[in-house]
Scaffold this active site. Structure first.
Site, short mmCIF file in Angstrom:
data_model
loop_
_atom_site.label_atom_id
_atom_site.label_comp_id
_atom_site.label_asym_id
_atom_site.label_seq_id
_atom_site.Cartn_x
_atom_site.Cartn_y
_atom_site.Cartn_z
N ASN A 151 0.78 -1.24 0.00
CA ASN A 151 0.00 0.00 0.00
C ASN A 151 0.82 1.29 0.00
OD1 ASN A 151 0.66 -0.56 2.67
ND2 ASN A 151 -1.17 0.43 3.46
N GLY A 227 2.71 -5.34 7.29
CA GLY A 227 1.73 -6.09 6.51
C GLY A 227 0.58 -6.54 7.39
N SER A 228 -0.04 -7.63 6.99
CA SER A 228 -1.27 -8.04 7.67
C SER A 228 -0.95 -8.76 8.99
CB SER A 228 -2.08 -8.96 6.75
OG SER A 228 -1.28 -10.06 6.40
N GLU A 247 4.61 -3.97 12.02
CA GLU A 247 3.67 -2.85 11.81
C GLU A 247 2.47 -3.46 11.10
OE1 GLU A 247 4.04 0.07 13.01
OE2 GLU A 247 6.16 0.16 13.48
N LEU A 248 1.39 -3.67 11.82
CA LEU A 248 0.28 -4.46 11.27
C LEU A 248 -0.96 -3.58 11.04
CD1 LEU A 248 0.90 -7.58 13.54
CD2 LEU A 248 1.91 -7.05 11.32
N CYS A 281 -3.05 1.71 6.51
CA CYS A 281 -3.18 1.00 7.79
C CYS A 281 -3.90 1.85 8.84
CB CYS A 281 -1.82 0.56 8.29
SG CYS A 281 -0.61 1.88 8.22
N GLU A 375 -10.32 -5.33 9.76
CA GLU A 375 -9.74 -4.24 8.97
C GLU A 375 -10.36 -4.29 7.56
OE1 GLU A 375 -5.56 -4.72 7.94
OE2 GLU A 375 -5.31 -2.55 8.03
#
Ligand code: NAP
Length: 472
Positions: A151, A227-228, A247-248, A281, A375
């Site tokens: 993203n 990412g996820s 970093e989710l 995010c 999300e």
């Protein structure tokens, strides 16, 4: 047209290549190398070989390489924007803004490279500690594996590559399969900027094949992943003694208190919900508005949403373009449908045209609906009515995630109370949760991750503290 792997300063052919298509119109963009396990091993070996070179490189030289990169990125701003728009279907103006931020991130990295330092420790504060001069150093960890999402393919790579180089580390970079072109271009620019061979290696290919090799190899000391949550948590569980920064995702929320001037916050909140089709995010996904203002807020928010222009990412007028894949477009629409069937009102949007999902506003959404508790990562926002800030805080905290939250209020005491109570990594008072500039400490709690980015903070994660004590 064929894009190879970068290993030890050489663009290396591999056995398999896979086509990369535009998410907007399915145009073939390139053939991308699909690394096998041996390629990943070779990339790690190259990074390990370059480790002492980078570790011994003086800070001013690391800073100069990053400054040169800033110069080259600035010169190639247009090309970076074009690649971003093509591979991610990122609307031109949003892509341009990401390139500008990327340049800023590397500028901060260059500055931080010059001020990595430890501290002196007064050991005589403890009986038996007298007669010593003691200080700490921060040493580079060595090989950093960076795994990045689709993203923000430039700026989130910058948040890993920038601090890794600033700290004197070497990098194996695995970009998202949908967005490898900007990483490949970045690596070319880093070579031109004078980064030694092997200090950055780029391995494109399957997330699980590359990821598994990186996580299992003892030469890799830090995994920095954005990412996820499912993938990130899986990596952490296999990481052993490696340091891991995650970093989710999140389902970020905003509280709007009574007494707020609605007209002044509508443009910002609409942007927060629909920028890059909600694939951010910290995209604004949930809004809790005080009942006194609910009618006015929803009416104006919906009217502004309906003015957004949908279309090609290459058109500078476009606000919202395609989401990243047909699967994601289908998922988004099915979640909207589920919410509608459970009683939510679809006040704007709700449909899709190919991979473009219409900017969608949902009212009166049950918190158990996926559009609320998971999300969405699509241009969907829900607006619910609350009787008080207290009630809104409870809704915001009723989440697996905790990245950032926002509150608009004119009451300083409510603002500070919310700042204390909200279970997130960052609270934005009188702004949307989507606010970020690149040197601030950034990261989440709960399933939104562990560790912090923002150059200074990422450097802490990518260095080891060493204590040195001299007995007089
Ligand atoms: P993703 O599917 O988790 O992919 C992220 C990266 O992980 C990609 O490079 C992917 O490679 C790789 N990967 C996939 N499976 C893997 C595995 N088993 N082992 C190791 N790596 C693997 O996420 P995404 O869809 O690209 O990005 C969207 C997610 O990122 C959202 O959840 C969003 O909230 C989160 N995000 C968080 C932040 C933050 O700072 N907190 C910022 C941006 C995005 P492939 O592409 O080859 O599958």
């Amino acid at each position: 047209m064929k894009k190879h792997l970068l290993i030890d300063g050489q663009w290396k052919e591999t056995k398999e290549y896979r086509p990369l298509y535009s998410p907007y119109n399915n145009e073939l963009l390139a053939e991308i190398a699909y690394a096998d396990a041996q390629d990943v091993d070779d990339a790690i070996a190259a990074a390990e070989k370059a480790r002492p070179v980078m570790a011994k490189m003086p800070a001013h030289q690391r800073a100069s390489i990053l400054e040169k990169l800033v110069e080259l990125l600035t010169k190639n701003e247009e090309e970076c924007t074009r690649l971003l728009a093509l591979e991610a279907a990122k609307p031109w103006t949003t892509a341009k803004a990401e390139v500008a931020r990327t340049i800023m991130t590397y500028k901060f990295a260059a500055e931080e490279a010059r001020r990595i330092h430890g501290e002196t420790i007064p050991l005589d504060a403890a009986p038996g500690g007298e007669g010593r001069i003691t200080f700490t150093l921060r040493e580079p960890v060595g090989v950093v594996a960076a795994i990045t999402p689709f993203n923000f393919p430039m700026n989130l790579v910058a948040h890993k590559v920038g601090p890794a180089i600033a700290a004197g580390n070497t990098v194996v970079l695995k970009p998202a399969s949908q967005t490898p072109l900007t990483s490949i271009f970045l690596a070319e620019l880093l070579q031109e900027a004078g980064l030694p061979d092997g200090a950055i290696n780029v391995v494109t290919g399957s997330g699980s094949v590359v990821g598994d090799r990186l996580i299992q190899d003892d030469r890799v000391k830090v995994i920095t992943f954005t990412g996820s949550p499912a993938v990130g948590i899986g990596l952490r569980n296999k990481a052993g003694l490696k340091k891991v920064t995650l970093e989710l995702g999140s389902n970020s929320a905003l509280i709007v208190d009574k007494g707020v001037d609605i007209d002044s916050i509508i443009p910002r909140t609409v942007t927060g919900a629909f920028s890059f089709a909600g694939q951010v995010c910290i995209s604004l996904q949930r809004v809790y508005v005080h009942e006194d203002l609910y009618g006015e807020f929803t009416e104006k928010f919906i009217a502004q949403t309906k003015t957004l222009k949908l279309g090609s990412p290459l058109d500078p007028e476009t606000d919202v373009s395609a989401v990243i894949s047909p699967k994601d477009a289908e998922r988004a629409v099915s979640w909207i449908e589920e919410a509608r069937q459970s009683g939510a009102v679809v006040a704007a949007g709700g449909g899709r045209d190919g991979n473009i999902v219409e900017p969608t506003v949902l009212l009166n959404v049950d918190p158990k609906q996926k559009v609320s508790c998971q999300e969405v990562f699509a241009p969907i926002v829900l607006i619910n009515k609350v009787a008080s800030v207290e009630e809104a805080i409870a809704y915001v905290n009723d989440s697996r995630y905790g990245l950032q939250a926002g509150i608009y209020t004119n009451d300083i005491f409510k603002a500070l109370h919310a700042a204390e109570e909200l279970e997130v990594g960052g609270v934005m008072i009188n702004d949307i949760p989507t606010f970020r500039v690149d040197h601030m400490p950034y990261g989440g709690v709960k399933e939104s991750g562990i560790g912090r980015e923002g150059l200074k903070y990422a450097i802490e994660e990518m260095t080891e503290m060493k204590l040195i004590s001299i007995k007089k």
